[in-house]
Design a protein around this motif. Structure first.
Motif, PDB file in Angstrom:
ATOM      1  N   MET A   6      -3.920  -9.313  -1.938  1.00 31.07           N
ATOM      2  CA  MET A   6      -5.006  -8.558  -1.344  1.00 31.07           C
ATOM      3  C   MET A   6      -4.729  -7.066  -1.509  1.00 31.07           C
ATOM      4  SD  MET A   6      -6.318  -8.835   2.594  1.00 31.07           S
ATOM      5  CE  MET A   6      -6.000 -10.558   2.637  1.00 31.07           C
ATOM      6  N   THR A   7      -5.775  -6.332  -1.790  1.00 30.79           N
ATOM      7  CA  THR A   7      -5.587  -4.886  -1.932  1.00 30.79           C
ATOM      8  C   THR A   7      -5.327  -4.287  -0.558  1.00 30.79           C
ATOM      9  OG1 THR A   7      -7.942  -4.419  -1.699  1.00 30.79           O
ATOM     10  CG2 THR A   7      -7.126  -4.811  -3.938  1.00 30.79           C
ATOM     11  N   SER A   8      -4.667  -3.153  -0.554  1.00 27.61           N
ATOM     12  CA  SER A   8      -4.300  -2.533   0.717  1.00 27.61           C
ATOM     13  C   SER A   8      -5.534  -2.055   1.489  1.00 27.61           C
ATOM     14  CB  SER A   8      -3.333  -1.374   0.491  1.00 27.61           C
ATOM     15  OG  SER A   8      -3.948  -0.388  -0.296  1.00 27.61           O
ATOM     16  N   SER A   9      -6.569  -1.617   0.782  1.00 30.50           N
ATOM     17  CA  SER A   9      -7.771  -1.166   1.484  1.00 30.50           C
ATOM     18  C   SER A   9      -8.470  -2.349   2.159  1.00 30.50           C
ATOM     19  CB  SER A   9      -8.719  -0.454   0.520  1.00 30.50           C
ATOM     20  OG  SER A   9      -9.126  -1.342  -0.512  1.00 30.50           O
ATOM     21  N   ARG A  10      -8.524  -3.504   1.484  1.00 32.96           N
ATOM     22  CA  ARG A  10      -9.146  -4.687   2.082  1.00 32.96           C
ATOM     23  C   ARG A  10      -8.314  -5.159   3.275  1.00 32.96           C
ATOM     24  NH1 ARG A  10     -12.842  -8.397   2.047  1.00 32.96           N
ATOM     25  NH2 ARG A  10     -12.425 -10.614   2.083  1.00 32.96           N
ATOM     26  N   ARG A  11      -7.004  -5.171   3.117  1.00 32.46           N
ATOM     27  CA  ARG A  11      -6.126  -5.582   4.217  1.00 32.46           C
ATOM     28  C   ARG A  11      -6.311  -4.656   5.411  1.00 32.46           C
ATOM     29  NH1 ARG A  11      -0.120  -5.688   2.532  1.00 32.46           N
ATOM     30  NH2 ARG A  11      -1.367  -4.908   0.908  1.00 32.46           N
ATOM     31  N   HIS A  12      -6.401  -3.362   5.173  1.00 32.62           N
ATOM     32  CA  HIS A  12      -6.596  -2.388   6.246  1.00 32.62           C
ATOM     33  C   HIS A  12      -7.945  -2.610   6.923  1.00 32.62           C
ATOM     34  CE1 HIS A  12      -6.119   1.281   8.482  1.00 32.62           C
ATOM     35  NE2 HIS A  12      -7.260   1.771   7.999  1.00 32.62           N
TER      36      HIS A  12
END
Length: 172
Positions: A6-12
């Protein structure tokens, strides 16, 4: 198989959504708790009407004392139930540790006589003598007759020479 990360922006974004939902749930629970508390207080504590006459005040005081006694009895019963529950929990914890098997602690070597050990166990008032030799059977020993006076040292050497000759004669 490769896992998609998962990309960090989606995780955030997902994390912030979860936190927002959690705070909404907590706020709803807090407001429900306040409403429930108010409903309970309205039910169990009606509005107080102070009477104007002395007899009516005495009657009100008696009613309030009766309610206080009833609440104290309920509190005592609940306290007894809680204490009983705590004791049961402790007993269950003990039985669980017994079922698991307790690890025996490493024992330290202690130099202590049997008398000291019994005194430590029984206290200083009890005098117990642990004399193990007291119960042994008496055996009479034959006393060796020793020469009262030590003889001449040269005589002892000559006696030993005779013994030496005896052994040498046996070998030859």
């Amino acid at each position: 198989m490769t896992e998609k990360k998962m990309t960090s922006s989606r995780r955030h974004h997902l994390k912030s959504l979860m936190l927002q939902i959690g705070t909404d749930i907590l706020e709803k629970e807090a407001s429900d708790l306040v409403v429930a508390r108010e409903a309970y207080l309205d039910e169990s504590c009606p509005a107080l009407d102070l009477p104007s006459g002395m007899e009516e005040l005495q009657k009100l005081c008696k009613e309030l004392h009766g309610k206080i006694d009833k609440v104290d009895e309920e509190r005592y019963d609940v306290d007894a139930k809680v204490t009983k529950g705590q004791k049961e929990v402790e007993d269950l914890k003990i039985s669980v540790t017994e079922l698991k098997g307790m690890k025996k602690p490493a024992l330290k070597k202690v130099r202590m006589s049997a008398d000291q050990m019994l005194q430590a166990l029984l206290g200083s008032k009890h005098k117990v003598n642990m004399d193990l030799r007291a119960n042994l059977k008496q055996v009479k020993k034959e006393a060796k007759v020793e020469e009262a006076a030590v003889g001449d040292w040269r005589q002892n050497i000559e006696d030993k020479k005779d013994r030496k000759k005896m052994f040498e004669g046996a070998e030859a």
